[in-house]
Enzyme design. Structure first.
Site, PDB file in Angstrom:
ATOM      1  N   TYR A  27      29.724  35.638  37.187  1.00 20.19           N
ATOM      2  CA  TYR A  27      29.167  34.423  37.781  1.00 20.19           C
ATOM      3  C   TYR A  27      27.722  34.633  38.247  1.00 20.19           C
ATOM      4  O   TYR A  27      26.988  33.674  38.476  1.00 20.19           O
ATOM      5  CB  TYR A  27      30.022  33.942  38.960  1.00 20.19           C
ATOM      6  CG  TYR A  27      31.371  33.374  38.567  1.00 20.19           C
ATOM      7  CD1 TYR A  27      31.780  33.345  37.234  1.00 20.19           C
ATOM      8  CD2 TYR A  27      32.236  32.873  39.512  1.00 20.19           C
ATOM      9  CE1 TYR A  27      33.016  32.832  36.879  1.00 20.19           C
ATOM     10  CE2 TYR A  27      33.475  32.358  39.158  1.00 20.19           C
ATOM     11  CZ  TYR A  27      33.863  32.341  37.838  1.00 20.19           C
ATOM     12  OH  TYR A  27      35.084  31.844  37.491  1.00 20.19           O
ATOM     13  N   LYS A  53      40.611  44.065  32.794  1.00 20.46           N
ATOM     14  CA  LYS A  53      40.820  43.952  31.342  1.00 20.46           C
ATOM     15  C   LYS A  53      40.180  45.214  30.751  1.00 20.46           C
ATOM     16  O   LYS A  53      39.266  45.146  29.903  1.00 20.46           O
ATOM     17  CB  LYS A  53      40.157  42.654  30.829  1.00 20.46           C
ATOM     18  CG  LYS A  53      40.520  42.286  29.406  1.00 20.46           C
ATOM     19  CD  LYS A  53      41.949  41.814  29.236  1.00 20.46           C
ATOM     20  CE  LYS A  53      42.247  41.519  27.779  1.00 20.46           C
ATOM     21  NZ  LYS A  53      43.661  41.279  27.480  1.00 20.46           N
ATOM     22  N   ASP A  57      39.180  34.019  40.564  1.00 15.72           N
ATOM     23  CA  ASP A  57      39.034  32.570  40.618  1.00 15.72           C
ATOM     24  C   ASP A  57      40.249  31.910  39.965  1.00 15.72           C
ATOM     25  O   ASP A  57      40.885  31.010  40.512  1.00 15.72           O
ATOM     26  CB  ASP A  57      37.740  32.202  39.854  1.00 15.72           C
ATOM     27  CG  ASP A  57      37.327  30.769  40.067  1.00 15.72           C
ATOM     28  OD1 ASP A  57      37.960  30.072  40.872  1.00 15.72           O
ATOM     29  OD2 ASP A  57      36.352  30.345  39.416  1.00 15.72           O
ATOM     30  N   ASP A 113      44.027  30.329  41.907  1.00 19.83           N
ATOM     31  CA  ASP A 113      44.471  28.935  41.748  1.00 19.83           C
ATOM     32  C   ASP A 113      45.898  28.887  41.216  1.00 19.83           C
ATOM     33  O   ASP A 113      46.699  28.045  41.612  1.00 19.83           O
ATOM     34  CB  ASP A 113      43.542  28.176  40.790  1.00 19.83           C
ATOM     35  CG  ASP A 113      42.424  27.470  41.541  1.00 19.83           C
ATOM     36  OD1 ASP A 113      42.101  27.917  42.666  1.00 19.83           O
ATOM     37  OD2 ASP A 113      41.873  26.488  41.013  1.00 19.83           O
ATOM     38  N   ASP A 124      45.837  39.299  31.605  1.00 15.17           N
ATOM     39  CA  ASP A 124      46.749  38.398  30.890  1.00 15.17           C
ATOM     40  C   ASP A 124      48.188  38.619  31.360  1.00 15.17           C
ATOM     41  O   ASP A 124      48.950  37.664  31.571  1.00 15.17           O
ATOM     42  CB  ASP A 124      46.615  38.554  29.365  1.00 15.17           C
ATOM     43  CG  ASP A 124      46.453  39.990  28.917  1.00 15.17           C
ATOM     44  OD1 ASP A 124      46.251  40.891  29.772  1.00 15.17           O
ATOM     45  OD2 ASP A 124      46.527  40.249  27.699  1.00 15.17           O
TER      46      ASP A 124
END
Ligand code: NAD
Length: 362
Positions: A141, A192, A248, A252, A224
């Protein structure tokens, strides 16, 4: 010493839910002797309308002077056509960066009274208590270079950069291990590492930090798989530590396990414990101005503020117990209401929490 809290109501339902959280702080001040002073500032679209900027200098100055910042939410349709740099959401990244709040704590706790509000079976989520620690000021980001460029053949290409230095990984890992020590002493680091070199380094540094915490168990998981495990068997997790973007998304997902986005608070902390506290939801323009928003996420953000920035863990517990008490009374805003339960407004829910706090004193 009196602590300073900067209150930034923001846009949409922000002012509605923040008013109830401020009333809770006010009750703690008048009835529990909390030495706190509230100041108010503009942020997001509300700031743009007055100053032409989503994060004015004055707000940045007040934020630096405060011990903690309480933020409602920012954003709304009327500002969507502005250039990205002037959009309300830009203020969030700016505030996080200027305060250096690199660790974002997002608890996903299922109140037993709301087990039926989850989209998962009650037995899968009953007793759920996860703390997601998301790196907040680095990663893709913020990474440079970034942008959209035009290639030699005329085609446009978008690009971003995932970058993490060892110190950035280490400080957020330390925070996760410290928090795990106050809980079930388990950290799951999500990366990852099989594809991304930056997260290969992430795994290496987190493993090194774990050496300083022999009493905490460390596991690693690819993102994943973590996304899948969160809906398959979420109770296996205690503390999850992960990168900005993975955090992020996963936070959620974890939020929905608990039934409503209107219940979940968050804290973003820097090295010194100064923090930015906000509900995880946005400005909800679809329900703004109707008095139906759930203020509990913002009120629970005040509890986190008491615990992490104001050094008042007992009062933090009192606020959490007061929220539990109003849920026990069966009070529900529309987002967590089930058939047969009385529906209350934003204001009534806030008043009930304040009444529950006062009831403990009488
Ligand atoms: P949102 O979180 O605002 O709303 C999603 C859904 O949840 C909506 O149906 C909304 O009514 C409901 N909801 C949210 N909070 C609620 C509450 N307290 N009580 C009851 N229901 C609630 O997300 P969105 O609709 O994707 O975004 C709306 C605006 O908010 C956009 O401008 C977006 O950029 C902004 N946003 C801001 C933040 C922030 O300020 N931290 C975070 C996310 C989105």
């Amino acid at each position: 010493m009196t602590k300073k809290v900067l209150v930034l109501p923001g846009d949409g339902i922000g002012p509605e839910v923040v008013a109830e959280a401020a009333a809770v702080l006010d009750c703690l001040r008048t009835d529990y002797g909390l030495a706190v002073e509230l100041e108010y500032g503009l942020v997001g679209g509300a700031a743009y309308d007055v100053h032409g900027l989503p994060l004015p200098e004055e707000t940045v100055r007040l934020a630096h002077e405060a011990d903690a910042v309480l933020l409602g939410a920012v954003g709304g349709h009327q500002w969507e056509s502005l250039p990205i740099a002037l959009r309300p959401e830009k203020a969030l990244l700016g505030l996080r960066a200027t305060l250096g709040v690199f660790a974002n704590l997002r608890p996903a706790v299922l109140y037993p009274q709301l087990a039926s509000a989850s989209s998962l079976r009650a037995d899968v989520v009953a007793g759920l208590d996860i703390m997601i620690v998301r790196e907040l000021t680095g990663g893709i980001y913020f990474g440079e270079p970034r942008g959209v460029r035009t290639l030699a053949n005329g085609e446009r290409q978008g690009f971003n950069t995932l970058v993490y230095s060892e110190s950035e990984i280490e400080r957020v890992a330390v925070r996760a291990f410290e928090i795990a020590r106050t809980r079930a002493r388990k950290v799951c680091s999500v990366d990852k590492a099989n594809v991304l070199e930056a997260t290969e380094l992430w795994r290496e540094v987190v493993t090194r930090v774990a050496g300083r915490y022999p009493d905490v168990t460390l596991a690693h998981m690819y993102v994943d798989n973590a996304a899948m495990q969160l809906v398959r068997a979420p109770k296996q997790f205690d503390v999850i530590v992960t990168t900005n973007m993975f955090g992020d998304i996963l936070s959620d997902e974890a939020a929905m396990l608990t039934g409503s986005i209107g219940m979940l608070p968050s804290a973003s902390l820097n090295e010194t414990g100064r923090g930015l506290y906000e509900p995880i939801h946005g400005s909800a323009p679809d329900i703004a101005g109707q008095g139906v928003a759930n203020p509990l996420a913002t009120i629970l953000s005040v509890a986190m503020m008491l615990r992490y920035s104001l050094e008042e863990p007992i009062l933090a517990g009192r606020v959490e117990q007061a929220v539990g008490a109003v849920l026990d009374q069966g009070l529900r805003t529309a987002d967590i209401q089930r058939e047969g339960q009385p529906r209350v407004t934003t204001g009534e829910m806030g008043e009930a929490v304040v009444a529950a706090l006062r009831a403990r004193l009488s």
